[in-house]
Design a protein around this motif. Structure first.
Motif, PDB file in Angstrom:
ATOM      1  N   LYS A 290       1.063  -1.635  -0.150  1.00 55.99           N
ATOM      2  CA  LYS A 290       0.390   0.239  -0.398  1.00 55.99           C
ATOM      3  C   LYS A 290       0.818   1.177  -0.059  1.00 55.99           C
ATOM      4  CE  LYS A 290      -4.123   2.686   2.015  1.00 55.99           C
ATOM      5  NZ  LYS A 290      -4.734   1.988   3.594  1.00 55.99           N
ATOM      6  N   PRO A 291       1.030   2.358  -2.091  1.00 57.41           N
ATOM      7  CA  PRO A 291       1.367   3.362  -0.786  1.00 57.41           C
ATOM      8  C   PRO A 291       1.634   4.059   0.345  1.00 57.41           C
ATOM      9  CG  PRO A 291      -0.540   3.400  -2.594  1.00 57.41           C
ATOM     10  CD  PRO A 291      -0.297   2.297  -1.903  1.00 57.41           C
ATOM     11  N   ALA A 292       2.282   5.012   0.987  1.00 52.44           N
ATOM     12  CA  ALA A 292       2.224   5.885   2.215  1.00 52.44           C
ATOM     13  C   ALA A 292       2.163   6.871   2.050  1.00 52.44           C
ATOM     14  CB  ALA A 292       3.544   6.014   2.477  1.00 52.44           C
ATOM     15  N   HIS A 293       0.474   7.118   3.051  1.00 52.91           N
ATOM     16  CA  HIS A 293      -0.558   8.748   2.991  1.00 52.91           C
ATOM     17  C   HIS A 293       0.064   9.596   3.477  1.00 52.91           C
ATOM     18  CE1 HIS A 293      -4.009  10.289   1.709  1.00 52.91           C
ATOM     19  NE2 HIS A 293      -3.747  10.832   3.433  1.00 52.91           N
ATOM     20  N   ALA A 294       0.818  10.062   2.743  1.00 52.35           N
ATOM     21  CA  ALA A 294       2.022  11.392   2.810  1.00 52.35           C
ATOM     22  C   ALA A 294       2.008  11.990   1.716  1.00 52.35           C
ATOM     23  CB  ALA A 294       3.759  10.811   3.187  1.00 52.35           C
ATOM     24  N   ILE A 295       1.487  13.250   2.787  1.00 54.29           N
ATOM     25  CA  ILE A 295       1.637  15.017   1.457  1.00 54.29           C
ATOM     26  C   ILE A 295       2.879  15.626   1.544  1.00 54.29           C
ATOM     27  CG2 ILE A 295       0.213  16.644   1.295  1.00 54.29           C
ATOM     28  CD1 ILE A 295      -1.804  15.661   2.354  1.00 54.29           C
ATOM     29  N   VAL A 296       3.334  15.340   0.367  1.00 57.85           N
ATOM     30  CA  VAL A 296       4.618  16.725   0.079  1.00 57.85           C
ATOM     31  C   VAL A 296       4.293  17.374  -0.268  1.00 57.85           C
ATOM     32  CG1 VAL A 296       6.971  16.518  -0.587  1.00 57.85           C
ATOM     33  CG2 VAL A 296       5.619  14.259  -0.684  1.00 57.85           C
ATOM     34  N   PRO A 297       5.074  18.498   0.857  1.00 54.04           N
ATOM     35  CA  PRO A 297       4.679  20.382   1.240  1.00 54.04           C
ATOM     36  C   PRO A 297       5.603  20.733  -0.093  1.00 54.04           C
ATOM     37  CG  PRO A 297       5.705  19.671   2.881  1.00 54.04           C
ATOM     38  CD  PRO A 297       5.267  18.529   2.276  1.00 54.04           C
ATOM     39  N   ASN A 298       4.770  21.590  -1.527  1.00 49.15           N
ATOM     40  CA  ASN A 298       5.921  21.902  -2.852  1.00 49.15           C
ATOM     41  C   ASN A 298       5.775  23.073  -1.931  1.00 49.15           C
ATOM     42  OD1 ASN A 298       6.387  22.635  -4.899  1.00 49.15           O
ATOM     43  ND2 ASN A 298       4.551  22.248  -6.038  1.00 49.15           N
ATOM     44  N   PRO A 299       7.116  23.540  -2.106  1.00 51.40           N
ATOM     45  CA  PRO A 299       7.108  25.352  -1.485  1.00 51.40           C
ATOM     46  C   PRO A 299       6.543  25.980  -3.138  1.00 51.40           C
ATOM     47  CG  PRO A 299       8.723  24.376  -2.261  1.00 51.40           C
ATOM     48  CD  PRO A 299       7.924  23.314  -2.732  1.00 51.40           C
ATOM     49  N   ALA A 300       6.468  25.842  -4.428  1.00 52.55           N
ATOM     50  CA  ALA A 300       6.226  26.961  -5.462  1.00 52.55           C
ATOM     51  C   ALA A 300       4.740  27.159  -5.655  1.00 52.55           C
ATOM     52  CB  ALA A 300       6.061  25.818  -6.620  1.00 52.55           C
ATOM     53  N   PRO A 301       4.107  28.442  -5.864  1.00 49.71           N
ATOM     54  CA  PRO A 301       2.896  28.661  -5.700  1.00 49.71           C
ATOM     55  C   PRO A 301       2.027  27.330  -6.216  1.00 49.71           C
ATOM     56  CG  PRO A 301       4.471  30.195  -7.092  1.00 49.71           C
ATOM     57  CD  PRO A 301       5.108  29.772  -6.437  1.00 49.71           C
ATOM     58  N   PHE A 302       0.967  27.633  -6.068  1.00 47.58           N
ATOM     59  CA  PHE A 302      -0.197  27.213  -6.248  1.00 47.58           C
ATOM     60  C   PHE A 302      -0.914  27.719  -7.829  1.00 47.58           C
ATOM     61  CE2 PHE A 302      -4.840  26.123  -7.090  1.00 47.58           C
ATOM     62  CZ  PHE A 302      -4.688  24.829  -7.500  1.00 47.58           C
ATOM     63  N   GLN A 303      -1.053  27.149  -8.700  1.00 46.14           N
ATOM     64  CA  GLN A 303      -1.034  27.335 -10.500  1.00 46.14           C
ATOM     65  C   GLN A 303      -2.764  27.309 -10.506  1.00 46.14           C
ATOM     66  OE1 GLN A 303       1.764  25.987 -13.508  1.00 46.14           O
ATOM     67  NE2 GLN A 303       3.237  27.063 -12.394  1.00 46.14           N
ATOM     68  N   GLY A 304      -3.700  28.513  -9.580  1.00 48.28           N
ATOM     69  CA  GLY A 304      -4.924  27.868 -10.590  1.00 48.28           C
ATOM     70  C   GLY A 304      -5.707  28.620 -11.830  1.00 48.28           C
ATOM     71  N   GLU A 305      -4.761  28.447 -12.518  1.00 50.51           N
ATOM     72  CA  GLU A 305      -4.980  28.662 -14.043  1.00 50.51           C
ATOM     73  C   GLU A 305      -5.635  27.840 -14.888  1.00 50.51           C
ATOM     74  OE1 GLU A 305      -2.048  31.104 -16.329  1.00 50.51           O
ATOM     75  OE2 GLU A 305      -2.110  32.844 -14.567  1.00 50.51           O
ATOM     76  N   THR A 306      -6.663  27.752 -15.300  1.00 47.74           N
ATOM     77  CA  THR A 306      -7.428  26.690 -15.802  1.00 47.74           C
ATOM     78  C   THR A 306      -7.840  26.954 -17.959  1.00 47.74           C
ATOM     79  OG1 THR A 306      -9.697  27.194 -15.296  1.00 47.74           O
ATOM     80  CG2 THR A 306      -8.700  26.014 -13.707  1.00 47.74           C
ATOM     81  N   MET A 307      -8.422  26.010 -18.183  1.00 49.60           N
ATOM     82  CA  MET A 307      -8.069  26.140 -20.043  1.00 49.60           C
ATOM     83  C   MET A 307      -9.976  27.690 -19.376  1.00 49.60           C
ATOM     84  SD  MET A 307      -7.635  22.655 -21.316  1.00 49.60           S
ATOM     85  CE  MET A 307      -8.663  23.181 -23.230  1.00 49.60           C
ATOM     86  N   TYR A 308     -10.830  27.194 -18.587  1.00 51.39           N
ATOM     87  CA  TYR A 308     -12.035  27.937 -18.481  1.00 51.39           C
ATOM     88  C   TYR A 308     -11.317  29.320 -18.459  1.00 51.39           C
ATOM     89  CZ  TYR A 308     -16.971  29.248 -17.112  1.00 51.39           C
ATOM     90  OH  TYR A 308     -17.750  30.095 -17.750  1.00 51.39           O
ATOM     91  N   ARG A 309     -10.776  29.526 -17.549  1.00 54.44           N
ATOM     92  CA  ARG A 309     -10.887  30.673 -17.158  1.00 54.44           C
ATOM     93  C   ARG A 309      -9.741  31.929 -18.409  1.00 54.44           C
ATOM     94  NH1 ARG A 309      -8.295  30.945 -10.972  1.00 54.44           N
ATOM     95  NH2 ARG A 309     -10.283  30.006  -9.798  1.00 54.44           N
ATOM     96  N   THR A 310      -8.523  31.399 -19.104  1.00 51.69           N
ATOM     97  CA  THR A 310      -8.634  31.740 -19.856  1.00 51.69           C
ATOM     98  C   THR A 310      -8.961  32.169 -20.834  1.00 51.69           C
ATOM     99  OG1 THR A 310      -7.495  29.290 -21.270  1.00 51.69           O
ATOM    100  CG2 THR A 310      -5.820  31.460 -19.041  1.00 51.69           C
ATOM    101  N   ALA A 311      -9.091  30.730 -21.638  1.00 50.50           N
ATOM    102  CA  ALA A 311     -10.825  31.295 -23.090  1.00 50.50           C
ATOM    103  C   ALA A 311     -11.587  31.415 -22.725  1.00 50.50           C
ATOM    104  CB  ALA A 311     -10.658  29.157 -23.308  1.00 50.50           C
ATOM    105  N   TYR A 312     -12.467  31.389 -21.536  1.00 49.48           N
ATOM    106  CA  TYR A 312     -13.536  32.053 -20.903  1.00 49.48           C
ATOM    107  C   TYR A 312     -14.018  33.952 -21.703  1.00 49.48           C
ATOM    108  CZ  TYR A 312     -18.329  33.250 -19.389  1.00 49.48           C
ATOM    109  OH  TYR A 312     -19.480  34.052 -19.198  1.00 49.48           O
ATOM    110  N   THR A 313     -14.783  33.943 -22.919  1.00 48.35           N
ATOM    111  CA  THR A 313     -15.193  35.280 -22.791  1.00 48.35           C
ATOM    112  C   THR A 313     -16.514  35.349 -22.441  1.00 48.35           C
ATOM    113  OG1 THR A 313     -13.923  34.754 -24.683  1.00 48.35           O
ATOM    114  CG2 THR A 313     -15.672  36.849 -24.950  1.00 48.35           C
TER     115      THR A 313
END
Length: 454
Positions: A378-401
């Motif tokens: 069973k894989p270990a249920h461990a969350i590895v923190p990432n220091p990079a900022p979260f990229q919340g951009e999606t195709m809906y946000r970029t392509a929505y007019t």
């Protein structure tokens, strides 16, 4: 965003085909070449171990099979009859002597046949020997005796009167103590051991604790909790809202206050319900006679209450205490009684006295081994923190007019820029859009029909 309300209710006809004509179907046709986006969520499937499993257990390794020998079957011998004749002679046949038995003669008399043809003129022996005699009635020899009571007085005494001597009644003296309290003339002595031995001591004054004055601490309050001490927030940006801007739709046109309810439902004149008048009560003439048959025929009797037959109680009430001593309590003392032991039947089968030999074949042949637990994949249920900022951009946000919200023409009773054509069986009103070219010239261009449900 318009939905057809005429699908569940068919007010014009009962056609089998439902109405699928909507504004959304006309403006947004279906495209067959575009496939839906695939989900990147991992599937929750069981990952089986690809290695080969050894089917050896502790039972298979420790168990030693034994050679089982089947029990030989006994072959049944073939029956062979013996030669010669069988002697059927028995002791009963040898000792028993046969006797000749003749049939028993019947004791029943022979049947006689009586002839009924001739006349029977004979005298039986009973009539010949027993003849009727003339018997005279015998007169009774009883003497008539008429009782005559004596005129003299009976003066003889009986044996009871001669032997009985009347004596005075001497009632037996009762040994029951009188139910009267014996009052003592000696004054009551209320001295007890507690009163004689008790020495009164003077009580010490009660200790009163002085109230302490609250002194606030000079040190600052440490409000740092374990959560604040251990929690380290990761740097990140707030998620942008995907909600479109709430742009209010405003129109400068004048509101036409005509609705479908006002067009179709006209006011009806309603008359008030008639009020029924109650009949006025008219009392009957004359006076009412309140006398009844029971009231006229009833005769009142003076009856005195029944006197109780209960005897008068001669009980004398006293305030003396109750003496519970009786002759039974004084003469009959309680004896110490022992409970009889239970008579148990002697056990016929003796109990074993030796040590129980509880060694089984499994215990004798079993060899314990150290258990090696299976490795968990069973894989270990461990969350590895990432220091990079979260990229919340999606195709809906970029392509929505964002587009301008248009008002559905079905909201108007008579949509502006359209000309009424006809109404189908489902209740849909069809209008023709007026183009600028059609308004300038009187030529008939190609009409464009738009279905608007009202």
């Amino acid at each position: 965003r318009h939905r057809c309300p005429h699908k569940p209710t068919r007010i014009y006809d009962n056609g089998p085909q439902p109405c699928l004509t909507t504004e959304y179907v006309e403006k947004y046709p279906m495209y067959s070449n575009i496939s839906p986006a695939q989900s990147l969520k991992p599937k929750q499937e069981y990952q089986a171990h690809r290695g080969k499993m050894e089917g050896i257990t502790t039972f298979k390794s420790d168990y030693l099979p034994y050679d089982i020998v089947k029990r030989p079957l006994r072959v049944q011998e073939e029956y062979k009859p013996k030669m010669g004749e069988i002697d059927l002679g028995t002791t009963y046949r040898k000792d028993y002597n046969a006797h000749e038995i003749q049939p028993v003669t019947l004791v029943r008399p022979l049947e006689r046949k009586h002839t009924t043809g001739g006349k029977l003129d004979t005298i039986p022996t009973y009539r010949d020997d027993y003849r009727s005699w003339e018997v005279q009635r015998r007169e009774p020899s009883k003497m008539e005796h008429i009782y005559q009571p004596t005129t003299e007085k009976f003066g003889n005494s009986t044996t009871f009167q001669d032997d009985f001597i009347p004596r005075e009644l001497n009632p037996r003296k009762s040994f029951k103590p009188p139910c009267v309290a014996k009052l003592s003339r000696v004054p009551f002595d209320g001295t007890t051991c507690h009163r004689t031995s008790y020495i009164a001591h003077q009580l010490a004054p009660k200790f009163i604790r002085s109230k302490e004055v609250y002194k606030p601490s000079n040190q600052p309050f440490e409000d740092l909790t374990t959560h604040r001490n251990d929690f380290k927030g990761l740097p990140g940006q707030l998620a942008k809202s995907c909600k479109p801007e709430n742009a209010k739709v405003r129109s400068s046109a004048h509101f036409n206050g005509v609705t479908e309810f006002q067009d179709r439902f006209q006011p009806w004149s309603v008359s008030l319900p008639e009020v029924r008048k109650t009949v006025e009560y008219i009392p009957p003439p004359g006076n009412m006679d309140f006398n009844s048959t029971s009231h006229l025929d009833y005769v009142k009797h003076e009856i005195s209450p029944a006197a109780p037959i209960r005897p008068v109680s001669n009980r004398i009430k006293t305030n003396a205490p109750f003496q519970g001593n009786t002759t039974t309590k004084e003469d009959f003392k309680a004896w110490d009684s022992c409970r009889q032991e239970i008579i148990k039947k002697h056990q016929e089968i003796p109990k074993p006295t030796g040590k129980f030999y509880d060694l089984t074949t499994f215990k004798s042949h079993y060899i314990p081994h150290q258990i090696i637990p299976a490795q968990s994949f069973k894989p270990a249920h461990a969350i590895v923190p990432n220091p990079a900022p979260f990229q919340g951009e999606t195709m809906y946000r970029t392509a929505y007019t964002p587009k301008k919200q248009e008002i559905c023409p079905a909201n108007y009773p008579s949509p502006p820029g359209y000309v009424y054509i006809n109404t189908d069986s489902h209740g849909h009103k069809f209008f023709r859009q007026l183009t600028p070219e059609f308004s300038k010239s009187n030529s008939n261009p190609i009409p464009k029909e738009v279905a608007v449900v009202s």
